[in-house]
Design a protein around this motif. Structure first.
Motif, PDB file in Angstrom:
ATOM      1  N   PHE A 118     -58.733   3.844   7.032  1.00 60.58           N
ATOM      2  CA  PHE A 118     -57.419   3.575   6.342  1.00 60.58           C
ATOM      3  C   PHE A 118     -57.185   3.851   5.555  1.00 60.58           C
ATOM      4  O   PHE A 118     -57.099   4.432   4.642  1.00 60.58           O
ATOM      5  CB  PHE A 118     -56.780   3.344   8.094  1.00 60.58           C
ATOM      6  N   VAL A 122     -56.064   6.556   2.784  1.00 62.29           N
ATOM      7  CA  VAL A 122     -55.175   6.799   2.380  1.00 62.29           C
ATOM      8  C   VAL A 122     -54.181   5.936   1.667  1.00 62.29           C
ATOM      9  O   VAL A 122     -54.494   4.588   1.669  1.00 62.29           O
ATOM     10  CB  VAL A 122     -54.094   6.547   4.245  1.00 62.29           C
ATOM     11  N   ARG A 123     -53.374   6.754   0.843  1.00 58.42           N
ATOM     12  CA  ARG A 123     -52.318   6.292  -0.463  1.00 58.42           C
ATOM     13  C   ARG A 123     -51.429   5.946  -0.239  1.00 58.42           C
ATOM     14  O   ARG A 123     -50.526   5.023  -0.859  1.00 58.42           O
ATOM     15  CB  ARG A 123     -53.590   6.706  -1.152  1.00 58.42           C
ATOM     16  N   SER A 124     -50.535   6.732   0.575  1.00 58.47           N
ATOM     17  CA  SER A 124     -49.652   7.508   0.472  1.00 58.47           C
ATOM     18  C   SER A 124     -48.392   7.495   1.850  1.00 58.47           C
ATOM     19  O   SER A 124     -48.948   7.534   3.049  1.00 58.47           O
ATOM     20  CB  SER A 124     -48.859   8.825  -0.211  1.00 58.47           C
ATOM     21  N   TYR A 125     -47.086   7.240   1.903  1.00 56.33           N
ATOM     22  CA  TYR A 125     -46.464   7.225   2.849  1.00 56.33           C
ATOM     23  C   TYR A 125     -46.537   8.665   3.526  1.00 56.33           C
ATOM     24  O   TYR A 125     -46.125   8.441   4.567  1.00 56.33           O
ATOM     25  CB  TYR A 125     -45.253   6.609   2.875  1.00 56.33           C
ATOM     26  N   GLN A 127     -48.713  11.164   4.020  1.00 53.59           N
ATOM     27  CA  GLN A 127     -49.849  10.790   4.652  1.00 53.59           C
ATOM     28  C   GLN A 127     -49.368  10.430   6.041  1.00 53.59           C
ATOM     29  O   GLN A 127     -50.677  10.622   7.233  1.00 53.59           O
ATOM     30  CB  GLN A 127     -51.335  10.249   4.455  1.00 53.59           C
ATOM     31  N   LEU A 128     -48.497   9.819   6.080  1.00 54.55           N
ATOM     32  CA  LEU A 128     -48.081   9.599   7.779  1.00 54.55           C
ATOM     33  C   LEU A 128     -47.118   9.646   8.931  1.00 54.55           C
ATOM     34  O   LEU A 128     -46.471  10.737   7.255  1.00 54.55           O
ATOM     35  CB  LEU A 128     -48.041   8.003   7.448  1.00 54.55           C
ATOM     36  N   LEU A 130     -50.231   8.673  10.996  1.00 53.39           N
ATOM     37  CA  LEU A 130     -51.682   9.128  11.200  1.00 53.39           C
ATOM     38  C   LEU A 130     -51.793   8.929  12.358  1.00 53.39           C
ATOM     39  O   LEU A 130     -51.703   6.988  13.212  1.00 53.39           O
ATOM     40  CB  LEU A 130     -52.430   8.620  10.164  1.00 53.39           C
ATOM     41  N   VAL A 299     -50.268   1.383   1.573  1.00 50.80           N
ATOM     42  CA  VAL A 299     -50.139   2.429   0.938  1.00 50.80           C
ATOM     43  C   VAL A 299     -48.811   2.695   0.250  1.00 50.80           C
ATOM     44  O   VAL A 299     -47.778   1.609   0.340  1.00 50.80           O
ATOM     45  CB  VAL A 299     -49.642   3.602   2.260  1.00 50.80           C
TER      46      VAL A 299
END
Length: 438
Positions: A118, A122-125, A127-128, A130, A299
């Motif tokens: 993860f 995954v860098r940013s909110y 992308q959530l 998840l 993130v």
């Protein structure tokens, strides 16, 4: 599949070291063979059941929005040192040193590895949320493995891991998995009870075990009598706005307490409690930032500032379920498989191989059933009818279709439902219609 060429080494008697029903019947039915303490080879019949169970689990995880991956069985000890669990986990963890003197381990669970995946991508909110899951073999070096696949050292497990931007989202992910678990077990013909549980070495502050009811279960439970009437597939919501209400209903009114507590301590009135026995087949946890904090899994939040991911994990004992289903569904003659997980749908029994009419009818039925998409185990062996009937009852296929010269003279075959033992003398056409139509 013709039984004459199918590898199914059945036993007439239960091995002396088998203590519980599922272990005895799995050995007798030729489903498994022990290779060392707590470790089993899955033979063709058992493997087919395991695949059926695995597929139901997979379908329900997918429906709940989880995405399947596959992580290695061997993990780096450095990840576990980073989380702080390497020295704390205990002797159940199988520790390994590779040829370059690097510390490795055979994974008992995957919180560290999936957190590492993860944080790497995954860098940013945005992308959530998840949820990542896999179905993989695990190893825990039980001090006393016993009861066959119910408490083995190597086992097949589905483990899923959710990542959210905040606690509210994480709790919704937890509730989504909670419902997915109830649906999963219901599809297997099982009545599952969610019971508040300790978080153990996984950690966290919210956890439920899922207990399926079985007269030979390992532990005593109490549950609200109305729970026995709940049809999860019909009465439960989807994953919409009423998920919170359903979760509250299940964990409040229908709360279960274990046998270590007196019924009077339950939020359910004592006169509404039903005592039963059960087997744990799943466990879910919400543990917040227990792993994301030490492993720096962050993130960018809506304001651009770094936020630690809120996490949960969700396990189902896939191989354990094979034994648990047998514990919940058997009789004195053998296993009674629910239709959804049976290794074959139909057992076709030829009472007189070599008789031209019987062979012709069996061949015709065999091909028509298979063409309709049914899995058929055709007993074409040159064995006595009693042996064939005993084997069919032992392996527990949902339907038995028996063809013999005497019945054919009257234009009938025998159709038997394994779960009820009900037998009918019917025409070939009726049998086909009944089996193909369910």
């Amino acid at each position: 599949m013709r039984l004459s060429s199918f590898f199914m080494p059945t036993l007439k008697e239960s091995p002396a070291d088998a203590q519980i029903v599922s272990h005895k019947l799995m050995l007798r039915a030729g489903m498994i063979r022990q290779t060392s303490a707590g470790i089993y080879a899955w033979l063709p019949l058992g493997w087919r059941v395991l695949q059926k169970i695995e597929q139901i689990v997979r379908e329900e995880q997918d429906a709940a929005g989880a995405q399947e991956i596959l992580m290695p069985t061997i993990q780096s000890a450095d990840l576990w040192r980073e989380s702080g669990r390497y020295d704390d986990y205990g002797k159940e963890m199988l520790r390994i040193t590779d040829r370059h003197d690097r510390d490795m381990l055979y994974g008992p669970t995957n919180e560290e590895m999936v957190t590492d995946i993860f944080r790497g991508f995954v860098r940013s909110y945005r992308q959530l949320p998840l949820n990542l899951y896999h179905i993989q073999w695990k190893f825990r070096d039980e001090i006393r493995p016993r009861f066959g696949v119910m408490r083995g050292r190597e086992f097949l497990m589905k483990d899923a891991y959710s990542f959210d931007i905040d606690a509210a989202g994480a709790r919704r992910s937890y509730q989504t998995m909670f419902l997915a678990y109830l649906r999963t077990f219901a599809r297997m013909g099982l009545k599952a009870i969610p019971m508040r549980a300790d978080t153990g070495p996984i950690g966290g502050d919210l956890s439920h075990e899922f207990i399926i009811l079985a007269e030979t279960g390992e532990s005593g439970v109490f549950c609200h009598r109305d729970w026995m009437n709940l049809d999860v597939l019909a009465d439960a919501p989807g994953y919409g706005d009423d998920l919170q209400a359903f979760f509250d209903k299940c964990t409040g009114i229908y709360a279960a307490t274990d046998e270590k507590h007196v019924p009077g301590e339950s939020p359910v009135p004592e006169d509404q409690l039903v005592s039963a026995r059960g087997i744990e087949v799943g466990h879910i946890f919400y543990f917040g930032t227990k792993y994301s904090k030490p492993m720096n899994a962050v993130v960018a939040g809506p304001d651009g500032n770094p936020v630690l991911a809120e996490m949960g994990s969700y396990g189902i004992g896939v191989s354990r379920l094979a034994g648990a289903i047998i514990e919940a569904s058997h009789d004195d003659h053998g296993i009674i498989w629910p239709d959804s997980v049976a290794p074959f749908n139909v057992g076709l029994v030829n009472l007189k191989p070599g008789d031209s009419q019987t062979d012709t009818v069996c061949q015709d039925l065999y091909h028509k059933l298979r063409a309709a998409g049914l899995d058929v185990l055709y007993d074409d062996r040159d064995e006595r009818p009693g042996v064939k009937f005993a084997d069919m009852d032992l392996i527990g296929l949902p339907w038995q279709l028996v063809v013999g010269p005497r019945g054919l003279k009257n234009g009938t075959v025998e159709l038997k439902r394994r779960a009820t033992g009900q037998k009918e003398e019917v025409s070939e056409e009726f049998a086909l219609t009944r089996l193909i139509g369910g």
